[in-house]
Write an enzyme that holds these catalytic residues in place. Structure first.
Site, PDB file in Angstrom:
ATOM      1  N   ASP A 182     -27.553 -32.163 -12.993  1.00  0.00           N
ATOM      2  CA  ASP A 182     -28.781 -32.219 -13.776  1.00  0.00           C
ATOM      3  C   ASP A 182     -29.815 -31.210 -13.248  1.00  0.00           C
ATOM      4  O   ASP A 182     -29.669 -30.664 -12.136  1.00  0.00           O
ATOM      5  CB  ASP A 182     -29.341 -33.654 -13.683  1.00  0.00           C
ATOM      6  CG  ASP A 182     -30.138 -34.062 -14.920  1.00  0.00           C
ATOM      7  OD1 ASP A 182     -30.540 -33.175 -15.680  1.00  0.00           O
ATOM      8  OD2 ASP A 182     -30.365 -35.273 -15.093  1.00  0.00           O
TER       9      ASP A 182
ATOM     10  N   ASP B 288     -31.305 -35.422 -24.379  1.00  0.00           N
ATOM     11  CA  ASP B 288     -31.558 -36.802 -23.946  1.00  0.00           C
ATOM     12  C   ASP B 288     -31.807 -37.705 -25.145  1.00  0.00           C
ATOM     13  O   ASP B 288     -31.865 -38.923 -25.010  1.00  0.00           O
ATOM     14  CB  ASP B 288     -32.795 -36.851 -23.037  1.00  0.00           C
ATOM     15  CG  ASP B 288     -32.424 -36.635 -21.579  1.00  0.00           C
ATOM     16  OD1 ASP B 288     -31.229 -36.464 -21.295  1.00  0.00           O
ATOM     17  OD2 ASP B 288     -33.337 -36.647 -20.726  1.00  0.00           O
TER      18      ASP B 288
HETATM   19  C1  DGJ Z   1     -32.035 -36.439 -17.364  1.00  0.00           C
HETATM   20  C2  DGJ Z   1     -30.682 -36.582 -17.991  1.00  0.00           C
HETATM   21  O1  DGJ Z   1     -30.595 -35.849 -19.159  1.00  0.00           O
HETATM   22  C3  DGJ Z   1     -30.414 -38.065 -18.201  1.00  0.00           C
HETATM   23  O2  DGJ Z   1     -29.192 -38.242 -18.878  1.00  0.00           O
HETATM   24  C4  DGJ Z   1     -30.397 -38.745 -16.875  1.00  0.00           C
HETATM   25  O3  DGJ Z   1     -29.329 -38.253 -16.106  1.00  0.00           O
HETATM   26  C5  DGJ Z   1     -31.725 -38.522 -16.148  1.00  0.00           C
HETATM   27  N1  DGJ Z   1     -32.061 -37.117 -16.094  1.00  0.00           N
HETATM   28  C6  DGJ Z   1     -31.670 -39.083 -14.768  1.00  0.00           C
HETATM   29  O4  DGJ Z   1     -32.789 -38.806 -14.032  1.00  0.00           O
END
Ligand code: DGJ
Length: 744
Positions: free
Chosen positions: A485, A555
């Site tokens: 991430d 997201d």
């Molecule tokens: C952003 C990601 O896109 C989410 O799926 C998740 O992993 C969060 N970060 C976790 O902090």
């Protein structure tokens, strides 16, 4: 072999990975032909021809890029454009393949440098050609100084997509500074009715398809954020005004670079359109030492004579056939396993019993990979602390990760883990020990995003730390998958540890080190797969796709919003990499309520995952999900590797959205249809399938929703494509799906 992007020295293992990828791609390139009599170079593949000539001014000039020509066609020697007047002379209007900023040039250059004596004039002339293996190399040199540029070209045989890069070599005996550099210029045939398509977005609203007419002047698509970004994605398509999904000429391209980037689309004074792209020139400078070479990212470009849909399918084929990582000896990337991810269920509240409870439920659905998301390390109880401290939190996992991993394995699933290695919270042991490791300007504020700062991965010690912690994690635990991430963009991009004249190299060195770490990790842990996630779809590009198996588009997991998000994504990138989770309803995004079946069908158009809180599911939910997971496994090869047809686009607030995927062997087609809201008794539009064999017979089988009562059980490809399929879809947020199986 020249290896792109990676800082030297490379480990032997990292080189092996690249050798394997390059060997896989080598089989699929088209040969270049050089005609010494006319000084022209030609390559043909699929339905595309590309031709370059050397003109009387020793410039490299694009002669042709478009629909494939006959082998009998020959071009005369290239001749430069005369220009229009003293104001707009030849240099700017001759469609050059790669042009330095120097002489009389007002269009966007491919290379701009400053020499130590203050001279900034660079006029590149053609020197020589070399056809080596499947690549064409064309060398240019400045008229007086020892600056060499070698352009490399390779055309993918199956799609006709050309891959270009440029290597700048400093043989002047002193350093000089590169202030702007591109992989080269794509010259689109002269035309006055062009339309540009590109992708824009933001967090939770990525992948919007934009269309605008091209007029005189310049449009810059870019990221100044340090990484790819979702505000623009490095992809473009240019077509005549009347071109659409299924017809018309389209020139398209994408830049393989995950740092700040720019693509400029410029219509010059003769109404010629040119496109170039590379690292973003804003705030950029790269001091090239004497003897040093700088290789640009790859810029890929292709042509479709049958509309934007085929342009996308060509991109998908290139990605699946040659670009994405694949197991050694395998022609194709592995199919994506069905995964479960804990994020939306638990957020930071992960612990051993909670994860085990979710894992047991996930396994009962047929999930193949269980991924524990954020919250397992350091003092990570919220987004305020812990990033950088990549050791297991003992309160949450008193015996380390092993008991959870063993449990996951005993349930016949692989184990995956979330990491965000380039970031640090100020509230972390790492930051307390190394406050100098972050991007910063001395004595200036350090802006936080999500309470975190950006480690300066360009620093060798930071690179070593990041590689070290990940290598340790993978060596000590049986981990099959990393979700990598990256949850903010850059600010205050200072690098005080190096001399001021080298500090702006950070934009390139950071990204090279990012790729280098990925390559080395993959070489040392060849069975580990990686997802590129950046708070959603902020780091998706053809550069990162060389090292990561899948990406997270957004997201935003609202299954209705996802139809548009996924639609935009597929303009440039294959559904084979597009992770799509089924999450809870009402969704956190819109508080919209959607049936579980609708949510599944939306996600099944990509690589299926489940991200819901399974503790809240009813036995009926489990039954529905179990059946659809099993169904997905029977169609995923078609979805992930097949040809995608966007039959009805959700763009422009459409009430409907329909996609169809046809398998590579043509034996299966899968169609998903969605209805936003029906009105005034109008029936659902008839669906006309595509990509089937006219005379072959296919059996139709719905697996969600209902076909019209008069639908035959079997019919020819011609029937399904021309007469079409009617669905009984009425109401709000309804969905249906069916397969066609070819009867051999
Ligand atoms: C952003 C990601 O896109 C989410 O799926 C998740 O992993 C969060 N970060 C976790 O902090």
């Amino acid at each position: 072999m020249t290896v792109k992007y990676l800082p030297r020295p490379l480990s032997a293992a990292a080189l092996l990975v690249f050798a394997a990828v390059q060997a896989a791609t080598a089989q699929t390139a088209a040969p270049f032909h050089f005609d010494a009599a006319t000084n022209t170079f030609r390559v043909d593949a699929a339905d595309t021809t590309y031709m370059i000539g050397v003109n009387e001014n020793h410039q490299l000039q694009t002669l042709y890029w478009g629909k494939r020509l006959s082998a009998k066609d020959h071009f005369a020697r290239a001749k430069s454009s005369p220009g229009t007047s003293a104001f707009d002379p030849s240099e700017g209007s001759t469609p050059q393949e790669f042009v330095g900023w120097g002489g009389v040039l007002y269009v966007e250059p491919d290379l701009k440098v400053t020499f130590p004596d203050g001279n900034r004039d660079l006029v590149l002339k053609y020197q020589s050609e070399r056809i080596e293996g499947d690549q064409l190399f064309l060398s240019l040199k400045d008229v007086s100084r020892e600056v060499y540029v070698t352009l490399a070209y390779r055309m993918d045989a199956e799609t006709g997509i050309l891959r270009r890069s440029a290597e700048i070599e400093n043989r002047t005996g002193a350093p000089f500074t590169i202030e702007q550099v591109s992989a080269g210029t794509w010259n689109i045939p002269r035309g006055t009715d062009y339309k540009l398509r590109y992708l824009t977005g933001r967090w939770a609203a990525e992948w919007n398809v934009q269309e605008q007419e091209i007029h005189g002047g310049k449009t810059t698509l870019e990221s100044r954020r340090g990484s790819t970004g979702s505000q623009n994605n490095p992809w473009f398509a240019i077509s005549h005004a009347e071109a659409n999904e299924t017809s018309g000429d389209v020139w398209f391209g994408a830049l393989g670079w995950s740092g700040s980037w720019q693509i400029t689309v410029e219509q010059d004074t003769l109404q010629q359109v040119r496109v170039n792209g590379g690292p973003n020139a804003f705030d950029f400078a790269y001091r090239l030492q004497k003897g040093e070479r700088f290789t640009t990212p790859y810029f890929y470009g292709g042509f479709s004579s049958t509309g934007i849909g085929e342009a996308s399918r060509k991109m998908h084929r290139l990605e699946v056939n040659t670009l994405l990582p694949r197991p050694s000896g395998s022609a194709l990337p592995k199919l994506r396993p069905v995964l479960y991810n804990s994020w939306e269920a638990t957020e930071f509240k992960v612990d051993e019993p909670g994860q085990i409870a979710l894992a047991e439920k996930a396994a009962s659905l047929g999930v193949e990979r269980f991924v524990m998301d954020d919250g397992w390390f350091g003092q990570r109880n919220s987004d305020h602390a812990g990033l950088g401290d990549w050791y297991v939190n003992k309160q949450k996992f008193p015996h380390g990760l092993k008991p959870l991993i063993d449990k996951v394995h005993s349930l016949n699933m692989e184990f995956g883990l979330w990491v965000e290695p380039e970031m640090v919270n100020p509230d972390s042991d790492l930051y307390r020990a190394h406050p100098d490791w972050v991007l910063n300007f001395t004595g200036r504020p350090r802006s936080e995003g999500r309470n975190q700062l950006m480690l300066n991965l360009a620093r060798p010690d930071v690179r070593a730390y990041v590689y070290g912690v990940l290598d340790k994690l993978l060596s000590e635990n049986d981990i099959a998958f990393l979700k990598w991430d990256y949850n903010r963009n850059w600010s205050e991009p200072g690098w005080p540890a190096v001399p001021p004249e080298d500090q702006k190299k950070v934009y390139v060195d950071f990204t090279r080190n990012f790729y280098g770490i990925l390559a080395e990790l993959r070489a040392k842990h060849p069975s580990v797969e990686i997802e590129s996630c950046s708070g959603g779809g902020s780091r998706v590009d053809l550069g990162v796709m060389q090292f990561t198996d899948e990406v997270w588009p957004s997201d935003n997991t609202d299954a209705f919003d996802r139809l548009s998000i996924q639609n935009g994504f597929t303009y440039a990138y294959t559904p084979g990499t597009m992770m799509a989770w089924v999450t809870d309803s009402p969704t956190w995004v819109n508080q919209r309520t959607l049936s579980l079946e609708y949510r599944f069908l939306s996600s099944m158009q990509g690589s299926l995952g489940i991200g819901a809180n399974l503790n809240h599911w009813t036995p009926t939910d489990f039954d529905t999900a179990r059946a659809l997971v099993a169904q997905y496994k029977s169609i995923r090869e078609t979805i992930q590797r097949g040809a995608l047809y966007r039959l009805v686009s959700p763009e422009h607030q459409s009430e409907e959205s329909v996609t169809e995927s046809v398998s590579r062997d043509g034996k299966q087609a899968v169609t998903f249809a969605f209805l936003h809201s029906s009105t005034e008794l109008y029936p659902y539009p008839r669906i006309h399938l595509r990509g089937l064999e006219s005379d072959a017979m296919y059996a139709i089988k719905p697996f969600a929703g209902k076909l019209a009562a008069d639908t035959p059980l079997t019919a020819s490809g011609s029937y399904w494509m021309n007469r079409g399929v009617d669905l009984q879809l009425r109401g709000d947020f309804q969905a249906a799906a069916f397969t066609l199986e070819r009867l051999d």
